[in-house]
Design an enzyme around this catalytic site. Structure first.
Site, PDB file in Angstrom:
ATOM      1  N   SER A   1      -2.244   4.110  -0.317  1.00  0.00           N
ATOM      2  CA  SER A   1      -3.158   2.715  -0.960  1.00  0.00           C
ATOM      3  C   SER A   1      -3.475   2.019  -1.856  1.00  0.00           C
ATOM      4  O   SER A   1      -2.897   2.520  -2.926  1.00  0.00           O
ATOM      5  CB  SER A   1      -2.942   1.911   0.281  1.00  0.00           C
ATOM      6  OG  SER A   1      -3.857   0.652   1.146  1.00  0.00           O
TER       7      SER A   1
ATOM      8  N   HIS B   1      -1.737  -4.136   4.989  1.00  0.00           N
ATOM      9  CA  HIS B   1      -0.359  -4.716   4.631  1.00  0.00           C
ATOM     10  C   HIS B   1       0.113  -4.935   6.004  1.00  0.00           C
ATOM     11  O   HIS B   1       1.409  -4.201   6.651  1.00  0.00           O
ATOM     12  CB  HIS B   1      -0.120  -2.837   5.344  1.00  0.00           C
ATOM     13  CG  HIS B   1      -0.940  -1.938   4.293  1.00  0.00           C
ATOM     14  ND1 HIS B   1      -0.601  -1.973   2.499  1.00  0.00           N
ATOM     15  CD2 HIS B   1      -2.131  -1.549   3.909  1.00  0.00           C
ATOM     16  CE1 HIS B   1      -1.507  -1.273   2.045  1.00  0.00           C
ATOM     17  NE2 HIS B   1      -2.377  -0.740   3.102  1.00  0.00           N
TER      18      HIS B   1
END
Length: 310
Positions: free
Chosen positions: A93, A200
């Protein structure tokens, strides 16, 4: 490093803790310079934030992201100080920014400014949401359950951490009901994460255009070593690939499991977690139990790396 079987992994949000980076700051001049540069770039005393907290302030999204990247790059600087270089890198990430710095795609100052803005934008989303960690189910079965639950609201597989560990994002009410569904289907554990947003996931779409402008403004360079991207689990081919991955990450899944599988397919046998964490190396081992892992939390890490490089 002479051993091409090594990959360097960079942790993401959730790995932060008060005191992180202390060892690097104590033993490395290069690491101290990293903290100074990053702090100047965003007007924040990151050394004080990382070492003293308080935890509530450190863990705020807009602070955690630049702090995590800074600590990882401080570790990287200590490695480079010893003549060690990455041969293939991947970041989880926001850790993708650390990986891009390691590969020479982006300077540290630009990276921390970008992730500070990323964190601010993510924290500014007004659409409520949550995240649910699900352990013990394989991806195919979990995808079926998500498909059924999506009739009630947004629920997506946001993070593929390992073959039997996933994080879902979506409407909190849907996730709360999903816990019982997943446990009945064979999940061993379901935990609602202490987050205020559905990271996300499509629920982050509110800030997509603003983030797109930030990504478009980044002065990127092609990597000097392979970088596996979160959103594709494939190495960078063009600068467009990098921008697309950084943008897609906001609303799309992190394919960490697929990245680890790709590393193994490429012949990687050992990984080093570059940060004050053992989170992503542990996840790598769950995906590929044969992988040998090393972290900066181990007292003799630098001696071991020197021995490998010799």
């Amino acid at each position: 490093m002479s051993d091409t079987a090594w990959a360097w992994l960079f942790p993401g949000q959730g790995s932060q803790k008060v005191g992180m980076g202390r060892k690097m700051l104590e033993r490395s001049v290069a690491a101290r310079r990293v903290f100074e540069e990053a702090s100047d770039a965003i007007g924040e005393d990151l050394k004080r934030l990382c070492l003293e907290g308080p935890f509530e302030r450190l863990t705020a999204t807009e602070n955690a992201q630049p702090a995590i990247v800074t600590v990882s790059v401080a570790c990287l600087a200590e490695l480079e100080e010893r003549g060690l270089r990455p041969l293939v890198v991947v970041g989880h990430s926001v850790g993708e920014f650390s990986a891009l710095v390691a590969a020479g795609c982006l300077p540290l100052s630009a990276a921390v400014r970008a992730v500070r803005k990323r964190g601010q934008l993510m924290a500014s989303v007004t659409t409520p949401g949550g995240m649910l960690a699900v352990m013990g189910l394989d991806g195919g079965r979990l995808a079926e359950l998500c498909h059924d639950a999506a009739r009630e609201g947004v629920v997506v597989m946001a993070i593929h951490n390992s073959p039997r560990q996933f994080v879902l994002s979506g409407d909190r009410s849907v996730l709360e009901r999903f816990k019982d569904v997943a446990l009945s289907a064979g999940a061993t554990e379901c935990v609602l994460l202490d987050v205020s947003h559905a990271f996300h996931s499509p629920l982050m779409g509110q800030v997509e255009e603003a983030w797109k402008a930030v990504v478009a403004g980044l002065q990127l360079r092609m990597p000097r070593c392979p970088v596996l991207l979160n959103t594709t689990a494939k190495p960078v081919k063009t600068l467009v690939c990098i921008r697309r991955s950084l943008l897609t990450q906001i609303t799309g899944p992190v394919l960490w499991t697929q990245c680890m599988q790709a590393l193994v397919e490429q012949g990687v046998t050992r990984v080093l977690e570059v940060g004050d964490s053992k989170v992503v190396s542990s996840l790598a081992r769950r995906t590929a139990p044969t992988l040998q892992t090393l972290t900066f939390l181990e007292p003799a890490v630098l001696a071991q790396l020197d021995a490998v490089a010799a």
